[in-house]
Design a protein around this motif. Structure first.
Motif, PDB file in Angstrom:
ATOM      1  N   LEU A  33       5.143  -2.670 -12.566  1.00  0.00           N
ATOM      2  CA  LEU A  33       4.799  -2.835 -11.148  1.00  0.00           C
ATOM      3  C   LEU A  33       3.930  -4.071 -10.932  1.00  0.00           C
ATOM      4  CD1 LEU A  33       4.640  -1.896  -8.212  1.00  0.00           C
ATOM      5  CD2 LEU A  33       2.716  -0.423  -8.868  1.00  0.00           C
ATOM      6  N   LYS A  46       5.320  -0.914  -3.823  1.00  0.00           N
ATOM      7  CA  LYS A  46       3.904  -0.757  -3.457  1.00  0.00           C
ATOM      8  C   LYS A  46       3.109  -0.044  -4.549  1.00  0.00           C
ATOM      9  CE  LYS A  46       4.286  -2.763   0.510  1.00  0.00           C
ATOM     10  NZ  LYS A  46       5.208  -3.840   0.166  1.00  0.00           N
ATOM     11  N   CYS A  49      -0.981   5.133  -5.941  1.00  0.00           N
ATOM     12  CA  CYS A  49      -1.761   5.934  -6.893  1.00  0.00           C
ATOM     13  C   CYS A  49      -1.912   5.235  -8.243  1.00  0.00           C
ATOM     14  CB  CYS A  49      -1.119   7.307  -7.076  1.00  0.00           C
ATOM     15  SG  CYS A  49       0.433   7.255  -8.002  1.00  0.00           S
ATOM     16  N   ALA A  50      -0.928   4.416  -8.618  1.00  0.00           N
ATOM     17  CA  ALA A  50      -0.895   3.759  -9.935  1.00  0.00           C
ATOM     18  C   ALA A  50      -0.934   4.773 -11.067  1.00  0.00           C
ATOM     19  CB  ALA A  50      -2.034   2.749 -10.065  1.00  0.00           C
ATOM     20  N   CYS A  54       2.991   9.226  -6.717  1.00  0.00           N
ATOM     21  CA  CYS A  54       3.363   9.056  -5.304  1.00  0.00           C
ATOM     22  C   CYS A  54       4.740   8.444  -5.066  1.00  0.00           C
ATOM     23  CB  CYS A  54       2.307   8.214  -4.586  1.00  0.00           C
ATOM     24  SG  CYS A  54       2.399   6.454  -4.978  1.00  0.00           S
ATOM     25  N   GLY A  55       5.305   7.758  -6.021  1.00  0.00           N
ATOM     26  CA  GLY A  55       6.647   7.183  -5.869  1.00  0.00           C
ATOM     27  C   GLY A  55       6.711   5.884  -5.080  1.00  0.00           C
ATOM     28  N   ALA A  56       5.576   5.352  -4.646  1.00  0.00           N
ATOM     29  CA  ALA A  56       5.599   4.122  -3.837  1.00  0.00           C
ATOM     30  C   ALA A  56       6.125   2.924  -4.624  1.00  0.00           C
ATOM     31  CB  ALA A  56       4.196   3.815  -3.308  1.00  0.00           C
ATOM     32  N   CYS A  57       6.076   3.014  -5.933  1.00  0.00           N
ATOM     33  CA  CYS A  57       6.464   1.891  -6.804  1.00  0.00           C
ATOM     34  C   CYS A  57       7.867   2.064  -7.365  1.00  0.00           C
ATOM     35  CB  CYS A  57       5.471   1.793  -7.952  1.00  0.00           C
ATOM     36  SG  CYS A  57       5.498   3.302  -8.962  1.00  0.00           S
ATOM     37  N   ASN A  67       9.173   5.222 -11.870  1.00  0.00           N
ATOM     38  CA  ASN A  67       7.924   4.779 -11.256  1.00  0.00           C
ATOM     39  C   ASN A  67       7.462   3.557 -12.057  1.00  0.00           C
ATOM     40  OD1 ASN A  67       7.757   6.846  -9.331  1.00  0.00           O
ATOM     41  ND2 ASN A  67       6.806   8.232 -10.782  1.00  0.00           N
TER      42      ASN A  67
HETATM   43  S1  FES Z   1       2.035   3.758  -7.487  1.00  0.00           S
HETATM   44 FE1  FES Z   1       2.193   5.923  -7.202  1.00  0.00          FE
HETATM   45  S2  FES Z   1       3.775   6.527  -8.593  1.00  0.00           S
HETATM   46 FE2  FES Z   1       3.481   4.411  -8.973  1.00  0.00          FE
END
Ligand code: FES
Ligand code: FES
Length: 165
Positions: A33, A46, A49-50, A54-57, A67
């Motif tokens: 990411l 995005k 949470c890193a 959250c799945g944003a990435c 992810n």
């Molecule tokens: S930033 Fe949330 S799962 Fe990767």
């Protein structure tokens, strides 16, 4: 050089991102990411949470939904990555347009990951029911709680694709 210092030395990685060869030089601990966003300039994925929550990435890595915050960039040597940018080659994809039409985009932070995950779902299950959509999308969190509209958008895209095919 001791082991600690050698781990900080950048490592050259070549991968394909959205069909284009990309060379990055990254420390061993850098995530895919961060390499996509900060080294290769693909800011669509995005970082929230890193931590894989959250799945944003979400991106495709050799065709598999992952992810990207949980993958090390050095593990992706020679791999094929598709980001949200790769899904909207000639303007917005059908899924993105349905997200807009359904009013599913609020702050928008989760939306790239939602669209990538929804694309994965519709490729594997083109006739997904609302229940299956909710289940498949459970790894993608939306802090704006736009879930009903997100499901409606994916259903609309699914119906259109089935009608066209
Ligand atoms: S930033 Fe949330 S799962 Fe990767
Ligand atoms: S639209 Fe804001 S987090 Fe999903």
């Amino acid at each position: 050089m001791n082991d600690h210092l050698s781990q900080l030395e950048p490592i050259d990685v070549t991968l394909q991102v959205n069909g284009t060869p990309v060379d990055v030089s990254v420390p061993a601990h850098r995530t895919l990411l961060d390499a996509l966003r900060d080294d290769a300039g693909f800011k669509g994925s995005k970082k929230c949470c890193a931590d894989g929550e959250c799945g944003a990435c979400s991106v495709f890595l050799d065709g598999t939904l992952v992810n990207s915050c949980l993958v090390l960039a050095v593990e992706t040597e020679g791999s094929d990555v598709t980001t949200i940018e790769g899904l909207s080659v000639d303007g917005l994809s059908d899924l993105q347009q349905e997200f807009l039409k359904a009013g599913a985009v609020q702050c928008g932070v989760c939306i790239p990951g939602q669209v990538v995950a929804a694309e994965d779902l519709l490729r594997t299950n083109p006739h997904a029911t609302a229940t299956e959509i909710r289940d498949a999308m459970s790894g993608n969190l939306c802090r704006c709680a736009g879930y009903e509209r997100i499901v409606a958008a994916i259903q609309a895209a699914a119906e259109t694709r089935v009608t066209i095919s």
